[in-house]
Design a protein around this motif. Structure first.
Motif, short mmCIF file in Angstrom:
data_model
loop_
_atom_site.label_atom_id
_atom_site.label_comp_id
_atom_site.label_asym_id
_atom_site.label_seq_id
_atom_site.Cartn_x
_atom_site.Cartn_y
_atom_site.Cartn_z
N UNK A 79 5.16 12.38 -3.31
CA UNK A 79 5.88 11.33 -2.56
C UNK A 79 5.92 11.70 -1.09
N UNK A 80 5.77 10.68 -0.23
CA UNK A 80 5.89 10.87 1.21
C UNK A 80 6.88 9.85 1.76
N UNK A 81 7.58 10.18 2.84
CA UNK A 81 8.52 9.22 3.44
C UNK A 81 7.85 7.88 3.73
N UNK A 82 8.56 6.81 3.44
CA UNK A 82 8.02 5.47 3.61
C UNK A 82 7.44 4.89 2.34
N UNK A 83 7.16 5.76 1.37
CA UNK A 83 6.62 5.31 0.09
C UNK A 83 7.74 5.08 -0.93
N UNK A 84 7.42 4.30 -1.95
CA UNK A 84 8.25 4.23 -3.15
C UNK A 84 7.41 4.77 -4.30
N UNK A 85 7.93 5.75 -5.00
CA UNK A 85 7.26 6.27 -6.18
C UNK A 85 7.98 5.71 -7.40
N UNK A 86 7.29 4.86 -8.13
CA UNK A 86 7.83 4.23 -9.34
C UNK A 86 7.41 5.07 -10.53
N UNK A 87 8.40 5.62 -11.25
CA UNK A 87 8.13 6.56 -12.33
C UNK A 87 8.61 5.99 -13.66
N UNK A 112 0.78 -1.23 0.00
CA UNK A 112 0.00 0.00 0.00
C UNK A 112 0.81 1.27 0.00
N UNK A 113 2.13 1.18 0.08
CA UNK A 113 2.98 2.37 0.07
C UNK A 113 3.67 2.56 -1.28
N UNK A 114 2.95 2.23 -2.34
CA UNK A 114 3.46 2.43 -3.70
C UNK A 114 2.66 3.54 -4.37
N UNK A 115 3.38 4.42 -5.07
CA UNK A 115 2.76 5.46 -5.90
C UNK A 115 3.37 5.33 -7.29
N UNK A 116 2.55 5.51 -8.32
CA UNK A 116 3.04 5.45 -9.69
C UNK A 116 3.03 6.86 -10.29
N UNK A 117 3.95 7.08 -11.21
CA UNK A 117 3.99 8.34 -11.96
C UNK A 117 4.50 8.06 -13.35
N UNK A 118 4.17 8.94 -14.29
CA UNK A 118 4.58 8.65 -15.66
C UNK A 118 4.68 9.91 -16.50
N UNK A 119 5.73 9.92 -17.33
CA UNK A 119 5.88 10.95 -18.37
C UNK A 119 4.71 10.90 -19.35
#
Length: 297
Positions: free
Chosen positions: A227-235, A75-82
């Motif tokens: 992004x927040x501490x503890x998360x991984x943002x996969x871009x 639950x600590x995953x965030x996605x981002x994309x160009x």
């Protein structure tokens, strides 16, 4: 019997027993594994996956990494994309949160032509798993404006439009190797542009590099905003935007030097078991893919 052995030896030389679709390497081009990539990605704050836009192995591995990171981060995953521009964030969020259909997303957002084959699987997974998905790229009309008129042209856009970019003024260092190489490759180095009252070809190429930097700065800004501490943002972004630890990485470091960033750079090689020295230090992980791999477009 002897003939059979000789024939089998010939087959072994002529045809490999296995035909791997990719290899992973360290910055020093030592072979490594997907397990190592996943472990380090799980521990990172930001993961920048530098893809080749039409390469199916890149897209497949992006999908695998997304699924495995979701399982690991709980639950600590965030996605981002160009591939999504910031003014399409509402359309993207509505789809990921299940409020709209795929057909509505296609009419409300400027989707890339290869969205259905290459990015929809990840977007649908985000929808199924309730993973936040961030549109990070500058709206193309503003990148085009910079490429034609320079960074000062951004001063003329509306306050609402400025909120879709990195805060102005955007600092661009054209001496960074990536931007400089872009200018040189396009003939924009000193002496190649014919002099005229508007600066000639040199200024034109410099503005093109500034437009790329505007994309990098904007992607970095919206990564940090979400992004927040503890998360991984996969871009997910084109390889150019993060290779050699430049582009997006440079802008992230300007704002948050201690951010734990992991990068992956994709390359196509005639022999993925023999990476060349110019593939060194492209990223934390180098993804080598056969040059004759089929393309998605």
């Amino acid at each position: 019997m002897r003939f059979t052995l000789l024939f089998l030896c010939f087959l072994g030389l002529a045809f490999r027993a296995d035909k791997p679709a990719y290899r992973l390497y360290t910055p020093k081009l030592k072979t490594t594994t997907y397990a190592q990539l996943l472990r380090q990605a799980t521990e990172a704050d930001v993961v920048l996956f530098g893809e080749l836009h039409n390469n199916p192995i890149c897209h497949w591995l992006e999908f695998q990494l997304t699924k495995d990171l979701q399982a690991a981060k709980k639950g600590n995953l965030v996605l981002g994309a160009e591939m999504f521009e910031t003014d399409n964030q509402t359309a993207l969020t509505d789809y990921v949160q299940g409020r709209t259909t795929a057909k509505e997303l296609a009419t409300q957002a400027r989707l890339w032509p290869n969205f259905d084959t290459d990015y929809k699987p990840i977007t649908d997974f985000a929808r199924e798993q309730h993973i936040p998905f961030i549109a990070t790229n500058v709206p193309r009309r503003y990148a085009r404006l910079v490429s034609r008129q320079g960074l000062t042209a951004l001063d003329t856009i509306t306050a609402d439009a400025k909120r879709q970019l990195a805060p102005l003024p955007i600092n661009v260092d054209l001496t960074l190797p990536g931007y400089k190489a872009m200018m040189d490759m396009m003939g924009g180095n000193e002496g190649h542009g014919a002099a005229n009252p508007h600066g000639g070809q040199t200024d034109m190429m410099a503005n093109f590099a500034r437009a790329q930097a505007t994309k990098d700065a904007t992607m970095a800004y919206f990564i940090l905003q979400n992004w927040k501490p503890g998360q991984t943002l996969l871009h997910f972004n084109g390889d150019y935007h993060s290779k050699n630890f430049e582009g997006i990485v440079w802008y992230l470091r300007q704002k948050q030097p201690d951010l734990k960033i992991l990068t992956l750079s994709s390359v196509e090689l005639s022999d993925i078991d023999k990476p060349a020295t110019d593939n060194r230090n492209l990223a934390n992980f180098v993804l080598a893919i056969p040059a004759d791999m089929t393309k998605t477009y």
